[in-house]
Design a protein around this motif. Structure first.
Motif, PDB file in Angstrom:
ATOM      1  N   PRO A 105       0.795  -1.236   0.000  1.00 26.78           N
ATOM      2  CA  PRO A 105       0.000   0.000   0.000  1.00 26.78           C
ATOM      3  C   PRO A 105       0.822   1.279   0.000  1.00 26.78           C
ATOM      4  CG  PRO A 105      -0.935  -1.583   1.541  1.00 26.78           C
ATOM      5  CD  PRO A 105       0.368  -2.153   1.090  1.00 26.78           C
TER       6      PRO A 105
ATOM      7  N   PHE B 110       0.373   3.284  -3.030  1.00 27.03           N
ATOM      8  CA  PHE B 110      -1.024   3.607  -3.360  1.00 27.03           C
ATOM      9  C   PHE B 110      -1.112   4.741  -4.385  1.00 27.03           C
ATOM     10  CE2 PHE B 110      -4.985   5.937  -2.841  1.00 27.03           C
ATOM     11  CZ  PHE B 110      -5.936   4.923  -2.895  1.00 27.03           C
TER      12      PHE B 110
ATOM     13  N   TRP C  53      -2.746  -4.852   2.225  1.00 29.77           N
ATOM     14  CA  TRP C  53      -3.936  -4.265   1.605  1.00 29.77           C
ATOM     15  C   TRP C  53      -5.212  -4.700   2.321  1.00 29.77           C
ATOM     16  CZ3 TRP C  53      -3.540  -0.566  -2.026  1.00 29.77           C
ATOM     17  CH2 TRP C  53      -2.357  -0.480  -2.779  1.00 29.77           C
TER      18      TRP C  53
ATOM     19  N   TYR D  69      -8.563   1.539  -0.816  1.00 30.18           N
ATOM     20  CA  TYR D  69      -8.322   0.788  -2.053  1.00 30.18           C
ATOM     21  C   TYR D  69      -9.638   0.516  -2.794  1.00 30.18           C
ATOM     22  CZ  TYR D  69      -7.384  -3.330  -4.973  1.00 30.18           C
ATOM     23  OH  TYR D  69      -7.313  -4.222  -6.013  1.00 30.18           O
TER      24      TYR D  69
END
Length: 294
Positions: A148, A151, A176, A186
């Motif tokens: 992440p 991201f 995640w 997400y």
């Protein structure tokens, strides 16, 4: 697919989770907009991967496969981005109503890790869009060490992604899924970019069995354990897909990963029979175990 395999699957709780209210709300919003469709297949069609499937003398394996299954989780494109000519050849060798789900090349996901990939993405999209009505969803599968902390890179990739091309996304790293804030962020990104959340049902990674749909499409990758356990698992999936269909699901893509040896029965046979009976489908049967061994 070796990812998520375990030595002793009998120790795993294979029960499916409840459907989140957010998913019900999303599906209800799309209810009645189009007829439900379901596509079932395997990752590859080659004789080497589907041992004992093709009758002796079969000259066109893809054509034969496309008359026994209505979809392919197309892992072949992971290793090399196809040319336009190759895509048209594949398309023209398949039955009507067949769907390809091409996997984006590893030069985008694994080597470049979504960095500076716009030209590679454009080339892949320009070729595979020629599947036209036979294009299901293209999908990107990130390596397990994609975390992440990247991201922003993922966000930029999805926001720049060509509009109108149907896309699904799979991330694998546990970070995640084990942080509710990260997972929410997400899934929100997938929703905002109209990207389908890939559901992975594999023994060792039950965290990836996330039922928060981000589009009215379900993309499920099912990894086998043992034959008897898998039959029970797939019966659960029939009930879940029936539930989602009633809620308003538009499409479902269901791909089965199992090792196929000469004497192995396809898990898909019983699964498809149950789908046809319970969801009012008309899917073809492979019938690998009946009269087609070479």
């Amino acid at each position: 697919m070796k990812f998520g395999k375990v030595l002793d699957p009998t120790a795993i709780d294979f029960s499916l989770p409840q459907t989140p209210q957010e998913t019900r709300n999303l599906l209800n919003k799309h209810k009645g907009q189009q007829d439900f469709e379901i596509f079932v297949g395997y990752p590859k069609w080659s004789k080497a991967d589907l041992k004992g499937f093709y009758p002796r003398g079969t000259k066109d394996e893809l054509f034969y496969y496309s008359n026994k299954f209505n979809s392919i989780e197309f892992n072949g494109t992971f290793y090399r981005s196809p040319s336009k000519e190759q895509v048209l050849t594949w398309k023209n060798r398949t039955a009507d109503n067949f769907k390809f789900c091409p996997k984006f090349t590893n030069s985008i996901s694994h080597y470049s890790r979504l960095n500076n990939t716009d030209e590679k993405v454009a080339a892949f999209v320009d070729s595979t869009i020629l599947f036209e009505e036979k294009l299901g969803l293209g999908f990107v599968q990130m390596p397990e060490n994609f975390r992440p902390k990247a991201f922003d890179r993922l966000q930029g990739f999805l926001k720049r992604f060509p509009k109108g091309y149907p896309l699904a996304m799979e991330v694998r790293n546990e970070e995640w899924f084990n942080d509710p804030h990260v997972l929410k962020e997400y899934l929100q990104l997938l929703s905002e970019t109209n990207t389908t959340n890939i559901i992975v049902d594999t023994p060792a990674r039950r965290d990836m069995l996330n039922f928060r749909l981000t589009t009215p499409i379900a993309f499920i990758r099912f990894v086998s354990s043992t034959h008897e356990i898998d039959k029970l698992r797939l019966k659960q999936w029939v009930n879940k897909l029936k539930e989602w269909k009633q809620d308003g699901l538009h499409q479902a893509y269901f791909f089965i990963h199992q090792k196929i040896d000469q004497e192995t029965e396809f898990l898909s046979d019983d699964f498809i029979q149950e789908l046809n009976k319970n969801l009012d489908c008309n899917l073809p049967l492979a019938n690998k175990s009946v009269g087609i061994k070479s």
